[in-house]
Design an enzyme around this catalytic site. Structure first.
Site, PDB file in Angstrom:
ATOM      1  N   ASP A   1       0.859  -1.182   0.000  1.00 47.08           N
ATOM      2  CA  ASP A   1       0.000   0.000   0.000  1.00 47.08           C
ATOM      3  C   ASP A   1       0.894   1.231   0.000  1.00 47.08           C
ATOM      4  O   ASP A   1       1.934   1.221  -0.648  1.00 47.08           O
ATOM      5  CB  ASP A   1      -0.970  -0.025   1.181  1.00 47.08           C
ATOM      6  CG  ASP A   1      -2.304   0.650   0.865  1.00 47.08           C
ATOM      7  OD1 ASP A   1      -2.286   1.647   0.124  1.00 47.08           O
ATOM      8  OD2 ASP A   1      -3.349   0.189   1.336  1.00 47.08           O
TER       9      ASP A   1
ATOM     10  N   HIS B   1      11.449   0.650 -11.798  1.00 46.92           N
ATOM     11  CA  HIS B   1      11.601  -0.599 -12.555  1.00 46.92           C
ATOM     12  C   HIS B   1      10.490  -1.557 -12.152  1.00 46.92           C
ATOM     13  O   HIS B   1      10.221  -1.761 -10.965  1.00 46.92           O
ATOM     14  CB  HIS B   1      12.949  -1.262 -12.267  1.00 46.92           C
ATOM     15  CG  HIS B   1      14.141  -0.476 -12.692  1.00 46.92           C
ATOM     16  ND1 HIS B   1      14.450  -0.231 -14.014  1.00 46.92           N
ATOM     17  CD2 HIS B   1      15.115   0.140 -11.958  1.00 46.92           C
ATOM     18  CE1 HIS B   1      15.561   0.478 -14.081  1.00 46.92           C
ATOM     19  NE2 HIS B   1      15.978   0.729 -12.844  1.00 46.92           N
TER      20      HIS B   1
END
Length: 467
Positions: free
Chosen positions: A217, A292
């Protein structure tokens, strides 16, 4: 460290100067000075490092004796804590956590809540102190009803540093209506589930730097109301990613900078999320981001379907600068690296996207999508927001210069929700090529004072107009 000449400052954009800290952050008195006034060792109040005896009562008694000037000292060792502590008031005090506290008991609430205090410090002198929430004991049954680990409410002039927060049953660290805070040299490691936020901030004049977060989260997120927030050298290591929101009615956020944010295998590199609502976000800088393997990259979503619609025409976003983003996204055709969706009745204005180069890891094309966002760069349109539009641009060639460094501690898999999460070592690097502002406590020749001195020096340099 970021000291600039007056001539250099004059050349900076007004946005960058204004979106700074408004003054001093951190405690007004050093921990060594507090300790010389009085030290309250919890073991003198009945605490036992046996991983069974509740340490809560001992901390409360030590706090009563040291809250008005002194250090509550928790020595190295393993302690159990079934209490839910609310430590209120106090001035020129500190909690030195050199041991490890293990959450026990099934009550919700907050394991630690510090409120109505000033000139406060929560730290480890060895960088080995930790709170182990053992949240998996709740999560394996699908419950998020356990306690938050550490919450501050109405606290001014304080810091949290050199501690690890691990496997919280709920949120890990929350700053609620606080002022003049510094959060640094921390590792936060949670389960692979929503509702396990890393750092949540709705406060004023806060500097968060050199922090690693693993969860699913919020990594480091600003909520409303907030102003003068500086977030630097952040490592979202298999996380939800950094964000702003969710934003609802009467949103009031201004002068926020995120700088040097590295995001690996997360939901997004940065997201602003709302659905309806009112109020505004202004003067936001998002610069020097590397990503990434993330699902989303830049995601501004004024029609975010994962939250219920809030009454109002929408939150007005104005004066947002996005610059120097590099790296790759998971699937650029399915979820392009730029998504700017603004409400028709509350369009986004004065948005600048510059020096932005990301490329897809899957396939050979990616999309940029914009709706009612006005400014410059990629799919944004010129204008003042008086007309609506929606456009999608498909790119089939990789942009120049998208290649970016990775971090050696990138996780190979997420932590689950049904087994204990190990306590991590706090890293010494949080962004490729960036040196942390302060050495880890206890690092330099075993002398914690050197880290304290470095932190104090950097704090006082971060004033409006001196960054």
């Amino acid at each position: 460290m970021h000291s600039l000449s007056l001539i250099s400052l004059a050349l900076l954009s007004p946005l960058l100067v204004n979106a700074q800290l408004s003054g001093h952050v951190g405690p007004l008195t050093s921990s060594s000075s507090k300790a010389s006034t009085k030290t309250c060792n919890v073991q003198d109040y009945g605490a036992k490092a046996d991983k069974e005896t509740d340490i809560g009562s001992a901390i409360e008694k030590a706090w009563d004796d040291c809250a008005e000037g002194g250090v509550v000292y928790i020595p190295s060792g393993d302690y159990a804590m079934s209490s839910r502590l609310k430590l209120s008031g106090g001035k020129a005090s500190a909690i030195q956590l050199d041991g490890i506290i293990y959450r026990t008991g099934s009550d919700g609430g907050n394991l630690f809540m510090i409120e109505h205090s000033s000139d406060f410090e929560f730290f480890s002198s060895t960088s080995q102190g930790a709170i182990q929430g053992l949240g998996y004991e709740f999560h394996k049954d699908g419950s998020l009803n356990g306690p938050r680990l550490l919450r501050f409410y109405d606290v001014t002039d304080f810091s949290v540093h050199d501690v690890a927060l691990v496997d919280s049953p709920a949120f890990h660290l929350s700053l609620d209506t606080c002022k003049n805070a510094e959060i640094y040299n921390m590792a936060i490691r949670g389960g692979d589930s929503g509702g396990l936020d890393g750092v949540d901030i709705w406060s004023e004049n806060v500097w968060v730097h050199d922090v690693e977060v693993t969860n699913k989260d919020e990594c480091v997120t600003v909520k409303s109301p907030a102003k003068n927030i500086l977030v630097e050298n952040i490592y979202c290591n298999w996380s939800g990613g950094c964000a702003m929101g969710s934003l609802g009615a009467d949103t009031n956020i201004s002068d926020v900078v995120y700088r040097n944010v590295y995001t690996w295998k997360s939901n997004q590199m940065y997201m602003i999320k709302s659905n309806g609502g009112s109020g505004s976000v202004s003067n936001l800088v998002l610069e020097n981001f590397i990503g990434h393997g993330n699902a989303y990259s830049l995601d501004i979503d004024g029609e975010w379907s994962s939250m219920s619609t809030v009454s109002g025409d929408g939150v007005q976003l104005n004066n947002i600068t996005v610059r120097n983003w590099k790296g790759t996204e998971e699937d650029g055709a399915a979820r392009g690296p730029i998504k700017v969706v603004c409400a028709e009745k509350a369009p986004c204005t004065d948005i600048t996207i510059d020096d932005f180069a990301l490329w897809t890891e899957s396939g050979d094309e990616q999309t940029y999508s914009c709706e009612n966002g006005f400014g410059s760069g990629f799919c944004l349109q010129d204008g003042d927001g008086t007309s609506s539009y929606s456009t999608v641009i498909t790119e089939t060639a990789a942009p120049t210069g998208y290649e970016a460094s990775s971090m050696s501690n990138d996780l190979s898999t997420a932590f689950g929700t049904d087994a204990s999460i190990p306590i991590p070592t706090i890293p010494t690097s949080f962004f490729p090529g960036a040196t942390p502002y302060s050495a880890l406590a206890g690092a330099a020749s075993g002398n914690a004072a050197k880290a304290t001195s470095s932190a104090t020096a950097s704090r006082f340099r971060h004033r409006r107009g001196s960054h």
